[in-house]
Scaffold this active site. Structure first.
Site, short mmCIF file in Angstrom:
data_model
loop_
_atom_site.label_atom_id
_atom_site.label_comp_id
_atom_site.label_asym_id
_atom_site.label_seq_id
_atom_site.Cartn_x
_atom_site.Cartn_y
_atom_site.Cartn_z
N SER A 1 0.85 -1.17 0.00
CA SER A 1 0.00 0.00 0.00
C SER A 1 0.89 1.23 0.00
CB SER A 1 -0.89 0.00 1.24
OG SER A 1 -0.08 0.26 2.37
N LYS A 2 0.27 2.39 0.00
CA LYS A 2 1.04 3.64 -0.08
C LYS A 2 2.06 3.78 1.05
CE LYS A 2 -2.25 6.24 -2.75
NZ LYS A 2 -3.67 6.26 -2.46
#
Ligand code: GLU
Length: 486
Positions: free
Chosen positions: A253-254
């Protein structure tokens, strides 16, 4: 061309995601390895979230990666249109056929009833699934309710009594018993096909032989197989590739770094390095080779060497690999790739010829891992250093009579002929000798005066590109400023 036909089917609800890019790359490698066909299909049925600019961004992202498609948007092909939103007639026709053949039945159950059923099943610790109520309706009642305009969905008849099994090319044998299956909906009450139905109709009508996709889609596969059966079609081979994980082994994820491919381009990664890195996210060759040309990966790629478990996205490895690729560029290529970044520099390109800029690129090629780093590394070639490294100043202060040494060097350089690497080196060494000091005592402060830094390319080659005028002026400016005395 072989009969192998694969597709990459992104939904244009965002820019090209790292996970999608890896799926595209594996499909592309599989197609190219087998001289098959790689198809790009845009799954834009989510009307609210799909945007044409995302389709554009996905196409651009694939092109940046060098992933070309044989059929699809802007490429054409015999199985178009390649946008799901323009394929409604295919879905309607397939639904029509299923109704005609009695493979589906109308279901009038309201969302409330379905919700209640689900809640009851869950509290009884049962797998939530449709109970088949509308399958038991008498034909005349069905006809009446339809005639009365009551909304209905279409479900596949008795699919919940079947079982499904397939040999996944990554995961091995997958078996799903009837308790996990359902009379799945193929058309919603507004008449639109469901997601799974549209995918299957497209895969059939596009002649897809292998579906290679992320394992987050694995729960769709039994449903899709039931749809193939209802449509009387042979399912393709399936390969569910492992998820990309962050270094803590949770889904990427980010938090772990950008998940957006275009960001990597902006951050100064070379597309060929990024491509190489992505091929190793889940796939590995039989030896420990890590750097591959595109042709080599195409030749060596096979699904049976794709690991069934997660692939870790190691940003440091990506950076390292990028540095390796940067060092393999020719100086001229290096300049071309770095120019978009260099051109943001104050004073760029100044009076440097292309040949000189190629030389600057060559000198810096060894010193960076990301193209973006070149702006920091190259600044002093184009503008005078505004300040000097603190540690460098402290060290320079130890050279006796520093101001005089720098002034003498400036004077010597003003007449050095030819002003080339060898000539400059001779001037520096003669000066050190005349003053009875080690060459280092001249070299280090000179680098500092010219670049503001304590490290960089070889001093003499750097001075050669900087040219006489810049060298002399900067040495004199250094003396005027006396920065080592503060
Ligand atoms: N449209 C789906 C996605 O973007 C892919 C579906 C598939 O590959 O079957 O994840």
């Amino acid at each position: 061309m072989s009969d192998i036909r694969v597709r990459f089917a992104p939904s244009p609800t965002g820019n090209l995601h790292v996970g999608s890019a890896r799926t595209a790359i594996f499909n592309w490698l599989f197609a190219r390895h087998h001289q098959g066909t790689f198809i790009l299909r845009i799954e834009d049925t989510d009307q609210e979230r799909s945007k044409p600019e995302y389709t554009r961004a996905i196409l651009d992202g694939l092109r940046w990666l060098g992933v070309d498609w044989d059929e699809g948007p802007e490429a054409g092909g015999d199985c178009g249109p390649y946008f799901q939103s323009r394929r409604r007639s295919f879905y309607d026709e397939a639904l029509q056929r299923l109704r005609h053949e009695g493979k589906v039945y109308p279901c009038f159950c309201t969302p409330e009833r379905l919700q209640d059923l689900r809640t009851a099943q869950l509290s009884a610790k049962q797998n939530p699934r449709y109970d088949g109520r509308c399958l038991a309706l008498a034909d005349d009642e069905v006809a009446q309710r339809i005639a009365a305009g009551e909304p209905f969905a279409l479900r596949i008849k008795a699919a919940r009594l079947e079982s499904v099994e397939w040999t996944d090319l990554c995961k091995g044998l997958v078996s799903i018993g009837p308790e996990m299956l359902d009379d799945i909906v193929v058309a919603k009450s507004d008449g639109y096909p469901t997601y799974n139905f549209a995918v299957v109709v497209d895969d059939i009508t596009m002649g897809i032989s292998h579906v290679i996709r992320g394992e987050d889609h694995i729960s769709n596969t039994p449903k899709q197989i039931l749809i193939y059966r209802a449509l009387g079609a042979t399912p393709p081979r399936f390969a569910h590739i492992p998820m990309i994980l962050g270094e803590d082994r949770s889904k990427m994820s980010k938090r772990h770094g950008s998940t957006n491919v275009v960001e990597y381009e902006r951050q100064g990664y070379l597309s060929e390095a990024f491509f190489n890195f992505m091929t190793l996210l889940g796939w590995s060759p039989s030896d420990d080779q890590e750097i591959f040309t595109r042709d080599e990966v195409v030749r060596r790629f096979s699904l049976d060497r794709v690991s069934p478990s997660g692939a870790i996205f190691d940003i440091n490895k990506l950076k390292w690999m990028n540095g390796m690729y940067i060092r393999q560029l020719s100086p001229a290529e290096m300049l071309d790739r770095a120019e978009p970044f260099l051109s943001t520099l104050e004073g760029y390109p100044g009076d440097y010829s292309r040949e000189q800029r190629v030389e600057i690129a060559r000198q810096l090629r060894e010193r960076i891992e990301l193209l973006t780093e070149i702006t920091d590394a190259a600044g002093y070639f184009f503008h005078e250093p505004a300040e000097y490294d603190e540690k460098g100043l402290a060290k320079a202060a130890k050279t006796p009579d520093l101001a005089a040494v720098m002034e003498d060097l400036a004077a010597a350089l003003a007449t050095t002929e030819p002003f080339d690497e060898a000539g400059i080196e001779a001037a520096v060494r003669q000066l050190a000798e005349a003053r009875g000091m080690g060459a280092g005592k001249v070299i280090h402060p000179t680098r500092l005066a010219l670049s503001g830094r304590i490290a960089g390319p070889g001093l003499f080659e750097m001075m050669h590109v900087l040219g006489r005028a810049r060298c002399v002026t900067r040495l004199r400016r250094f003396v005027e400023r006396h920065p080592w005395e503060f």
